[in-house]
Design a protein around this motif. Sequence first.
Motif, mmCIF file in Angstrom:
data_model
loop_
_atom_site.group_PDB
_atom_site.id
_atom_site.type_symbol
_atom_site.label_atom_id
_atom_site.label_comp_id
_atom_site.label_asym_id
_atom_site.label_seq_id
_atom_site.Cartn_x
_atom_site.Cartn_y
_atom_site.Cartn_z
ATOM 1 N N ILE A 225 0.858 -1.176 0.000
ATOM 2 C CA ILE A 225 0.000 0.000 0.000
ATOM 3 C C ILE A 225 0.896 1.228 0.000
ATOM 4 C CG2 ILE A 225 -1.947 -1.125 1.166
ATOM 5 C CD1 ILE A 225 -1.125 0.375 3.713
ATOM 6 N N SER A 226 0.429 2.305 -0.584
ATOM 7 C CA SER A 226 1.234 3.523 -0.651
ATOM 8 C C SER A 226 1.266 4.212 0.710
ATOM 9 C CB SER A 226 0.654 4.485 -1.699
ATOM 10 O OG SER A 226 -0.561 5.038 -1.220
ATOM 11 N N ARG A 227 2.178 5.132 0.853
ATOM 12 C CA ARG A 227 2.277 5.929 2.082
ATOM 13 C C ARG A 227 0.957 6.672 2.319
ATOM 14 N NH1 ARG A 227 7.230 10.023 2.665
ATOM 15 N NH2 ARG A 227 8.266 8.033 2.490
ATOM 16 N N ASP A 228 0.393 7.264 1.261
ATOM 17 C CA ASP A 228 -0.872 7.989 1.397
ATOM 18 C C ASP A 228 -2.007 7.069 1.842
ATOM 19 O OD1 ASP A 228 0.326 10.376 0.689
ATOM 20 O OD2 ASP A 228 -0.398 10.333 -1.378
ATOM 21 N N GLU A 229 -2.068 5.862 1.268
ATOM 22 C CA GLU A 229 -3.092 4.903 1.672
ATOM 23 C C GLU A 229 -2.920 4.500 3.132
ATOM 24 O OE1 GLU A 229 -4.001 2.394 -2.397
ATOM 25 O OE2 GLU A 229 -2.078 2.068 -1.384
ATOM 26 N N PHE A 230 -1.666 4.317 3.546
ATOM 27 C CA PHE A 230 -1.395 3.950 4.923
ATOM 28 C C PHE A 230 -1.877 5.038 5.883
ATOM 29 C CE2 PHE A 230 1.176 4.038 8.753
ATOM 30 C CZ PHE A 230 0.935 2.772 9.240
ATOM 31 N N PHE A 231 -1.510 6.298 5.609
ATOM 32 C CA PHE A 231 -1.894 7.378 6.515
ATOM 33 C C PHE A 231 -3.398 7.655 6.469
ATOM 34 C CE2 PHE A 231 2.707 8.327 6.369
ATOM 35 C CZ PHE A 231 2.945 8.146 7.724
ATOM 36 N N ALA A 232 -4.025 7.414 5.344
ATOM 37 C CA ALA A 232 -5.483 7.528 5.283
ATOM 38 C C ALA A 232 -6.120 6.472 6.189
ATOM 39 C CB ALA A 232 -5.977 7.373 3.845
ATOM 40 N N GLY A 233 -5.577 5.263 6.162
ATOM 41 C CA GLY A 233 -6.071 4.203 7.042
ATOM 42 C C GLY A 233 -5.850 4.531 8.502
ATOM 43 N N GLN A 234 -4.693 5.113 8.811
ATOM 44 C CA GLN A 234 -4.408 5.538 10.185
ATOM 45 C C GLN A 234 -5.430 6.578 10.632
ATOM 46 O OE1 GLN A 234 -0.420 7.086 10.635
ATOM 47 N NE2 GLN A 234 0.122 5.411 11.980
ATOM 48 N N SER A 235 -5.735 7.515 9.766
ATOM 49 C CA SER A 235 -6.702 8.571 10.096
ATOM 50 C C SER A 235 -8.079 7.987 10.341
ATOM 51 C CB SER A 235 -6.766 9.604 8.970
ATOM 52 O OG SER A 235 -5.515 10.222 8.802
ATOM 53 N N ARG A 236 -8.503 7.069 9.466
ATOM 54 C CA ARG A 236 -9.817 6.437 9.637
ATOM 55 C C ARG A 236 -9.877 5.666 10.955
ATOM 56 N NH1 ARG A 236 -9.222 5.881 4.118
ATOM 57 N NH2 ARG A 236 -8.321 3.794 4.303
ATOM 58 N N ARG A 237 -8.802 4.955 11.246
ATOM 59 C CA ARG A 237 -8.758 4.182 12.498
ATOM 60 C C ARG A 237 -8.851 5.117 13.706
ATOM 61 N NH1 ARG A 237 -6.632 -1.036 14.114
ATOM 62 N NH2 ARG A 237 -6.453 -0.943 16.369
ATOM 63 N N TYR A 238 -8.143 6.239 13.662
ATOM 64 C CA TYR A 238 -8.174 7.210 14.753
ATOM 65 C C TYR A 238 -9.601 7.733 14.961
ATOM 66 C CZ TYR A 238 -7.420 11.428 17.469
ATOM 67 O OH TYR A 238 -7.498 12.396 18.426
ATOM 68 N N ILE A 239 -10.274 8.078 13.875
ATOM 69 C CA ILE A 239 -11.644 8.591 13.973
ATOM 70 C C ILE A 239 -12.578 7.505 14.505
ATOM 71 C CG2 ILE A 239 -13.616 9.452 12.638
ATOM 72 C CD1 ILE A 239 -11.508 10.988 10.920
#
Length: 120
Positions: free
Chosen positions: A67-81
């Motif tokens: 997965i790309s860096r952007d996809e990873f950080f998007a997933g991190q953001s979703r998990r945080y929310i």
Amino acid sequence: MIDYRLAETESRFADLIWENEPINSTELVRLSEEVMQWKKSTTYTILKRLCDRGIFKNEGAVVTSAISRDEFFAGQSRRYIEDTFGGSLPRFLTSFIGGKRLSDKQAEELVRLINEHKGD
């Protein structure tokens, strides 16, 4: 499902891979020793851990991202929310804005994003 939590050293190592991929695993060992002062065994242990978690692939001694860096950080953001705000984007935005005023440009951008992503 990808685990989007990374320890600080895992995060630094992931950045090293994303910045240099595709990278030969031998070159990754050399780079990890140079940048992180890791031994070969440490590099392969952490790489295997991140591959097992679905973030990277090591095929034919070439390391690439699953997965790309952007996809990873998007997933991190979703998990945080999800974890912090019960998945409620409005609750997150209310907390993030925290009583501050939005500029007209910011408000317009939010409206544009909402319209672009809302379901019919």
